[in-house]
Design an enzyme around this catalytic site. Structure first.
Site, PDB file in Angstrom:
ATOM      1  N   ARG A   1       0.872  -1.183   0.000  1.00 16.84           N
ATOM      2  CA  ARG A   1       0.000   0.000   0.000  1.00 16.84           C
ATOM      3  C   ARG A   1       0.905   1.228   0.000  1.00 16.84           C
ATOM      4  NH1 ARG A   1       0.402   1.723   5.261  1.00 16.84           N
ATOM      5  NH2 ARG A   1       0.510   0.103   6.865  1.00 16.84           N
TER       6      ARG A   1
ATOM      7  N   HIS B   1      -1.989   3.363   6.454  1.00 12.98           N
ATOM      8  CA  HIS B   1      -2.908   2.265   6.741  1.00 12.98           C
ATOM      9  C   HIS B   1      -4.349   2.736   6.618  1.00 12.98           C
ATOM     10  CE1 HIS B   1      -4.556  -1.322   8.616  1.00 12.98           C
ATOM     11  NE2 HIS B   1      -5.180  -0.556   9.483  1.00 12.98           N
TER      12      HIS B   1
ATOM     13  N   TYR C   1       7.524   4.079  10.178  1.00  9.15           N
ATOM     14  CA  TYR C   1       7.887   2.660  10.228  1.00  9.15           C
ATOM     15  C   TYR C   1       8.311   2.084   8.874  1.00  9.15           C
ATOM     16  CZ  TYR C   1       2.947   2.352   8.814  1.00  9.15           C
ATOM     17  OH  TYR C   1       1.740   2.519   8.176  1.00  9.15           O
TER      18      TYR C   1
END
Length: 360
Positions: free
Chosen positions: A259, A263, A273
């Protein structure tokens, strides 16, 4: 004799047909799609990328509620849906609204779903689907049940469900694939492995080298496929569907994908991250760029055609958000009425109170 784990890893090596440069690397398995079908799949992928971009913008404007970006996962989502039949049943996760749209959910209802409006969860009568599941992995158990129901009714259709890599850490994941395997139910279980369950990398989710190999414990077929390769995803889904309706049981399909966005739009920051190098590596694998190169080589696609799809998508989105804006606002009494068939006493009291407020 080779170690058992080494054999398992080799068994679940990634399946691919179209590489990053848009070149065929597995001629024997190229799916039998007509030129028109190839172009239609490309149109849907481009359209959905624009829908994702506009949905992010609408969310930032406060015109949408919950939204999970889909850019990068178009091949995994749309090529799998493209291999289904109208009467197949889809049980999506919250990122899988595009599959519902291309299966028949009106776009304005998808926007209402994002806003939490009950009408966004009312599937049209000719759409075999549940509304997107917010609880991680819960749709896997439901899919096993739907598939078993299809089998008992003698229907030649399948139940198809999706979750992410993080969903494989849930008990519902194992319960769903185990039940489907035990009853030889016609189900297809997708794990869209985009490597991060929100911010948790897949290597911290499991010690397994692949997620596809989790199928072994349930006694069902499993495969790992390049989720950025629309031809491979389509071919594998078609194969899984044929197996299922022929009584050969369910299948677990792990699509390796990515992606490009956060999120969800609820404050997630992927730069905390994910590294820039990792993002750049996956940008080179973009499913739309890859498929575009393939179609251009076959003289099936042009910049003019793509721009036409883009403008058409923008116009559709404009009309759909306008219709969603004009749809009757959800009232508290609507919410209460949709909770129970017969209201308990405490909600009956609340219903009367809110009816009185709404009448003023």
């Amino acid at each position: 004799m080779k170690p058992v784990l080494e054999n398992v890893e080799k068994q679940f090596e990634m399946y691919q047909i179209l590489n990053e440069d848009g070149k065929i690397v597995n001629k024997e398995d190229v799916p039998d799609l007509s030129d028109d079908e190839l172009k239609e799949l490309m149109k849907r992928m481009v359209y959905t990328r624009i829908l994702d971009q506009r949905s992010i913008a609408l969310n930032r404007q406060g015109r949408l509620g919950f939204y999970a970006p889909t850019a990068g996962q178009e091949a995994s989502q749309l090529a799998s849906q493209f291999a289904l039949e109208k009467e197949d049943f889809i049980l999506p996760g919250y990122r899988d609204v595009p599959q519902l749209i291309w299966q028949g959910l009106p776009l304005y209802q998808a926007f209402l779903f994002s806003r939490g409006h009950f009408h966004g969860n009312q599937m049209p009568e000719d759409l075999q689907a549940l509304s997107p599941q917010i609880i991680i992995g819960a749709q896997y158990v439901q899919a096993a049940g739907v598939a078993l129901g299809m089998k008992k009714r003698g229907k030649k259709n399948v139940a198809v469900t999706y979750t992410g890599d993080g969903g494989t850490s849930q008990g519902d994941f194992y319960e769903g694939i185990n039940m489907a395997g035990a009853y030889n139910a016609p189900a297809i279980f997708f794990v869209q492995n985009n490597y991060f369950a929100i911010s948790v990398p897949v290597e911290l989710q499991t010690a397994a080298k692949t997620l596809a190999q989790k199928s072994v414990a349930a006694g069902i077929e499993g495969i790992q496929v390049d989720g950025m390769d629309p031809l491979a995803v389509y071919a594998v889904t078609k194969h899984a569907r044929e197996r299922a309706i022929n009584g050969e049981g369910p299948m677990l399909i792990e699509t390796l994908t990515y992606r490009y966005g956060p999120h969800t739009m609820a404050g997630d920051d992927p730069t905390r991250y994910r590294t820039e190098d990792l993002d750049n590596e996956w940008e080179k694998k973009d499913p739309i760029v890859r498929f575009r190169k393939y179609l251009e080589e076959k003289n099936l696609w042009s910049e003019e055609e793509e721009n036409e799809v883009i403008e058409g998508a923008k116009e559709d989105i404009k009309k759909a958000i306008k219709k969603a804006d004009e749809y009757p606002k959800q009232k508290v009494t609507d919410l209460i009425e949709n909770m129970f068939e017969e209201l308990p006493a405490n909600l009956e009291e609340q219903m009367e109170e809110y009816k009185e407020k709404e009448s003023k």
